[in-house]
Each structure stands twice: as structure tokens, then as C-alpha cells.
Enzyme design. Structure first.
Site, PDB file in Angstrom:
ATOM      1  N   GLY A 138     -15.049  26.326 -31.456  1.00 53.98           N
ATOM      2  CA  GLY A 138     -15.865  25.417 -30.669  1.00 53.98           C
ATOM      3  C   GLY A 138     -16.987  24.797 -31.462  1.00 53.98           C
ATOM      4  N   SER A 208     -15.139  33.250 -33.193  1.00 52.92           N
ATOM      5  CA  SER A 208     -14.086  33.352 -32.190  1.00 52.92           C
ATOM      6  C   SER A 208     -12.715  33.526 -32.861  1.00 52.92           C
ATOM      7  CB  SER A 208     -14.132  32.135 -31.263  1.00 52.92           C
ATOM      8  OG  SER A 208     -13.352  32.344 -30.113  1.00 52.92           O
ATOM      9  N   TYR A 209     -11.751  32.648 -32.573  1.00 53.58           N
ATOM     10  CA  TYR A 209     -10.436  32.770 -33.199  1.00 53.58           C
ATOM     11  C   TYR A 209     -10.496  32.475 -34.697  1.00 53.58           C
ATOM     12  CZ  TYR A 209      -5.368  32.884 -33.561  1.00 53.58           C
ATOM     13  OH  TYR A 209      -4.073  33.232 -33.907  1.00 53.58           O
ATOM     14  N   ASP A 392     -22.229  38.890 -26.108  1.00 51.49           N
ATOM     15  CA  ASP A 392     -20.889  38.357 -25.867  1.00 51.49           C
ATOM     16  C   ASP A 392     -20.008  39.469 -25.327  1.00 51.49           C
ATOM     17  OD1 ASP A 392     -18.462  36.988 -25.894  1.00 51.49           O
ATOM     18  OD2 ASP A 392     -18.132  37.350 -28.035  1.00 51.49           O
ATOM     19  N   HIS A 444     -21.366  34.388 -27.567  1.00 54.58           N
ATOM     20  CA  HIS A 444     -20.101  34.247 -28.301  1.00 54.58           C
ATOM     21  C   HIS A 444     -20.224  33.343 -29.523  1.00 54.58           C
ATOM     22  CE1 HIS A 444     -15.780  34.507 -28.670  1.00 54.58           C
ATOM     23  NE2 HIS A 444     -15.630  33.199 -28.614  1.00 54.58           N
TER      24      HIS A 444
END
Length: 470
Positions: A138, A208-209, A392, A444
Site C-alpha cells: 500500500g 505487509s505482503y 497491528d 500495519h
């Protein structure tokens, strides 16, 4: 929020040099929701035979000598660079003192495959500051108040944001390995357009990913560097990587998520006991009873922002700011509105399109664990940081700790607090070959929620030092 404020936030973000590899952009809730669906999909398909040692990424790397990115014509690239220069963004405030570039790098002319980038040079010391590649799920609004690196946004894979392919099958054949390959190809070609960055210290970070993206791209770069010189291709000067709240290992991250729920009073003793009894995190075989209790815990969490468990939702009837920081949970709406303005797309040299915060693409390969890749990177002696915002709940600090503990690395610097702006910014522990850093009060996507603490952390990371003791 008016046009100038949206543009100002975007430009403030660019004070840190970043390349973002993203399948979902804008708000952490958006990219987190897609991560959540992806996690549940992998769990339901019991995707534990996808061993990273036999993944398509490894198959690709075994054929590296066959890969050769042809250098582009220097004069043509110089012209393209000047054509890509952004003279200004709609609503841009006065006093912007850094150069901006935006446009496309063509990966495959036959397929019509091109990735969109946005590049910003540091306001100060651009000729010596490093290049930082940020692979992320993101785009976050990061309000750093000083420049510590030079910045590139990359929207990848094709089909995301402004990036595209004229070959429809490219959208159905996307996965970890092709993302790593496309990102590497982009980098080599981008460095032909900006050749004065070829020898610059280079870092990769993301969240994140990007727990997959960052180590996989780093491994690809290091593997290809071994043969690049012999075929007169660019050797990328990779110095280190940092992964924030990263999904690293399916089983350990899932265990960490549900343990975090219970330890932070988000789920009941009943669901926690059921998960402990029926869920086998060693084999990853999640029985009907295991999934039943996992689903119970998911429901018990309720309607909160699981990516920052103490933050308010985007709600026009209440304050939109999170307590203790300036993150606006409605920022994805502003971003989408701004990037879909025709005058903004024209200023960015982007093809006219309906830009959306997330794109639906098929995902063909995703190893169950990235720990073997991280182990190989440790042996390469580059700097490796795992950092984690501690509020998170989707990929929490417990997931990061379980993943790191599985590596069984000896501790070299004992656990201690670190400081930013005279406050505890978080905690740090140094292992042999890897550093774990927590960021207090961050969700996050760490820089969105705690920009000052994130700046302190990333500055020390780039300097090869642990965050300060006081």
C-alpha cells in the site's frame, strides 16, 4: 480535504526515496483487506505443499544466465528522462525544492508491458543520498520532515494502478516469481534512464505482503549480480533490506495473529483454547475444528480497524484522526479522487485510466514460507531488519517474533528500548545477521501512523546503526 492539501500530503511523502511494488495502494485498510482474503484463501486450500525450494522463483533463478536485459540507447534514455520530468502537480504548494519524474518503463515491447513509476530526488544531498526501494502492499502518506534517500514509486505488477500490459494473459499469470523478475527488470532499465544512480548504495524496504516481495527481489538481485558483470550488465549495489509487519511464514504468522487477538483482549478464552487444541502450526493441517475456532475469534474481534486496533474507522460523524498521531483513516478516498483527476494524470504522464486503490489480479505462486530465502540473505552479509508496528492485529509483532525465532539465531544485542523525539520509539534486539525493531503506537503500515518514529528508524537503518538508546 482540498486539492492543495492532497497534493501537499503526496509531496511530503516523497521526502523519502521509495520504490513501491504494490498490488493494492492508498490506505492500509484496503491493502490489508486484500491480504486478509489472500490469507484465508491459502488456508482454505491448505497451501502447504508450495515449498519455496521448488517454487517458480527458484526455477527462474536457476536459469539466470539465460536472462539478459539489453541496455537501451543512451541518447534515447536521456530524452525519455527529460520527457518524464514533472513540472508540477495540481494543487502543489509553493516552495517545492526537489525534482520529480514520472512515466513508464517498458519491460516487453512485444507484449506491450510497461510499469509506471514516480521518482523524486532528495531536496538535499541527492548526489550522495542512497536509493531506497520500497516494496509494499500500500501507498502510505508519510510525512517525513527531512530527506534521507532518493525516491521511486513503482506500480507493479502490470494491471495495478497506471501499469499495464496489452497482453491479457499477463494479468492471469501473476505471482511472486514474475513480480520479482519484473521488478528486477524494471530496476535495470530504470538505471539506464538514470545512470548516475548505478553505483549508489541501494536499499529495499516494504511492508505487509512485502514480507515476500522484499526478500525475493533481494535474492534475485544478489543471484543475478553474480553473473551481471560478465555480460556487461549493471551490478546493483544492494546494501540492505527492511521488512515491516511482513507476512513471512503462513503457519507462524497465522499463529501469531490469533495469539495477538487473545493477548490484546480481542478474543475469548474459549476460542483461544480451541485454537490451541486443534490447530497444528507445525504441519499446517488446519482441521474443521481448528477453522471453526479461528472463525469464532475473527467474529469476536468485531468491527474495529484490525490494522491499528486502537484507531477510529473512517467515519464522517467523528474525528478522522487517530489518537496521538496525524494519520487520517479516510486518506484512501482522497487519494483515489486526486489520482483520477485528468489534470493529475496528465501531469504524471500517465495513460488516462480509472485508477483504483486495489486491482484484482490472479496470483499463481506464493511460497508457504520465506524463511529459507531470508536464511540465504543472512549468509550474503547484507543488513536485514524486520520491523513491526505494535498495534497491528493483522500481521502483528507476535507473528514477526515467531518467524524470527524459527531461524534460531544467536542474540548479539539484548532487547532494549530506543528513542525518538525524547520518547520511547519502540524496542530493538540484534541477532546474528538480523535485527528486530518494534515501533510503539504504529499500525500495519508504520510510517503512516508514526512518521517521526519511522524516520528515526529508517535513518539509522540506512546508516547501518541500531536506533538510539536515548
Amino acid at each position: 480535504m482540498n486539492l492543495m492539501m492532497i497534493s501537499l500530503k503526496l509531496l511530503l511523502f516523497m521526502n523519502l526515496s521509495i520504490i513501491i511494488i504494490t498490488t493494492c495502494k492508498a490506505n492500509p485498510n484496503q491493502q490489508g483487506e486484500h491480504l486478509s482474503k489472500f490469507i484465508h484463501s491459502k488456508r482454505s486450500h491448505n497451501n502447504n505443499n508450495n515449498n519455496p525450494s521448488s517454487s517458480s522463483l527458484e526455477a527462474f533463478l536457476s536459469h539466470l544466465p539465460q536472462l539478459h536485459v539489453v541496455d537501451d540507447d543512451d541518447d534515447q534514455e536521456s530524452k525519455l528522462k527529460e520527457d518524464d520530468k514533472v513540472e508540477g502537480l495540481p494543487g502543489q504548494p509553493e516552495g517545492v525544492d526537489f525534482d520529480q519524474y514520472a512515466g513508464y518503463i517498458t519491460l516487453d515491447a512485444n507484449k506491450g508491458k510497461a510499469l509506471f513509476y514516480y521518482f523524486v530526488e532528495s531536496p538535499q544531498n541527492s548526489s550522495t543520498n542512497p536509493l531506497l526501494l520500497w516494496l509494499n502492499g500500500g501507498i502510505c502518506f508519510i510525512q517525513f520532515n527531512m530527506a534521507v534517500a532518493n525516491v521511486i514509486f513503482l506500480e507493479s505488477p502490470a494491471g495495478v494502478g497506471f501499469s499495464y500490459s496489452n497482453t491479457s494473459s499477463d494479468y492471469a499469470e501473476i505471482g511472486d516469481s514474475i513480480t520479482a523478475l519484473d521488478s528486477y527488470t524494471f530496476l535495470v532499465k530504470w538505471l539506464e534512464r538514470f545512470p548516475h544512480y548505478k553505483t549508489r548504495d541501494f536499499f529495499i524496504t516494504g511492508e505487509s505482503y512485502a514480507g515476500h516481495y522484499v526478500p525475493q527481489l533481494a535474492h534475485t538481485i544478489l543471484s543475478y549480480n553474480n553473473i551481471a558483470a560478465s555480460i556487461h550488465q549493471t551490478v546493483i549495489n544492494l546494501k540492505g533490506i527492511a521488512v515491516g509487519n511482513g507476512w513471512i511464514d503462513d503457519n507462524l504468522c497465522t499463529k501469531g495473529m490469533y495469539d495477538y487477538y487473545w493477548s490484546h483482549a480481542l478474543s475469548s478464552d474459549e476460542s483461544h483454547s480451541g485454537i490451541e487444541k486443534y490447530c497444528d502450526y507445525v504441519s499446517g493441517n488446519f482441521s474443521y475444528e481448528c477453522i471453526k475456532y479461528m472463525n469464532m475469534a475473527d467474529v469476536e474481534v468485531g468491527d474495529i480497524d484490525i490494522y491499528n486496533i486502537y484507531a477510529p474507522p473512517c467515519d464522517s460523524s467523528s474525528s478522522s484522526k487517530s489518537p496521538g498521531n496525524d494519520f487520517d483513516p479516510c486518506s484512501d478516498h482522497y487519494t483515489m479522487s486526486y489520482l483520477n483527476l485528468p489534470e493529475v494524470q496528465k501531469a504524471l504522464h500517465a495513460k488516462a485510466t480509472n485508477w483504483s486503490s486495489c486491482s484484482l489480479v490472479g496470483w499463481t505462486d506464493s511460497p508457504a514460507s520465506i524463511l529459507p530465502t531470508i536464511n540465504r540473505l543472512i549468509s550474503s552479509n547484507i543488513s536485514i531488519w524486520i520491523y513491526s508496528g505494535d498495534t497491528d492485529g493483522r500481521v502483528p509483532i507476535t507473528s514477526s517474533r515467531y518467524s524470527i525465532n524459527a531461524l534460531k539465531l544467536p542474540v548479539q544485542t539484548p532487547w532494549r528500548s530506543w528513542y525518538s523525539a525524547n520518547q520511547v520509539g519502540g524496542y530493538v534486539v540484534g541477532y546474528k545477521g538480523l535485527t528486530l525493531v518494534t515501533v510503539r503506537g504504529a499500525g500495519h503500515t508504520v510510517p503512516s501512523y508514526q512518521p517521526q518514529r519511522a524516520l528515526t528508524m529508517i535513518s539509522y537503518f540506512l546508516n547501518g546503526e541500531l536506533p538510539p538508546k536515548n
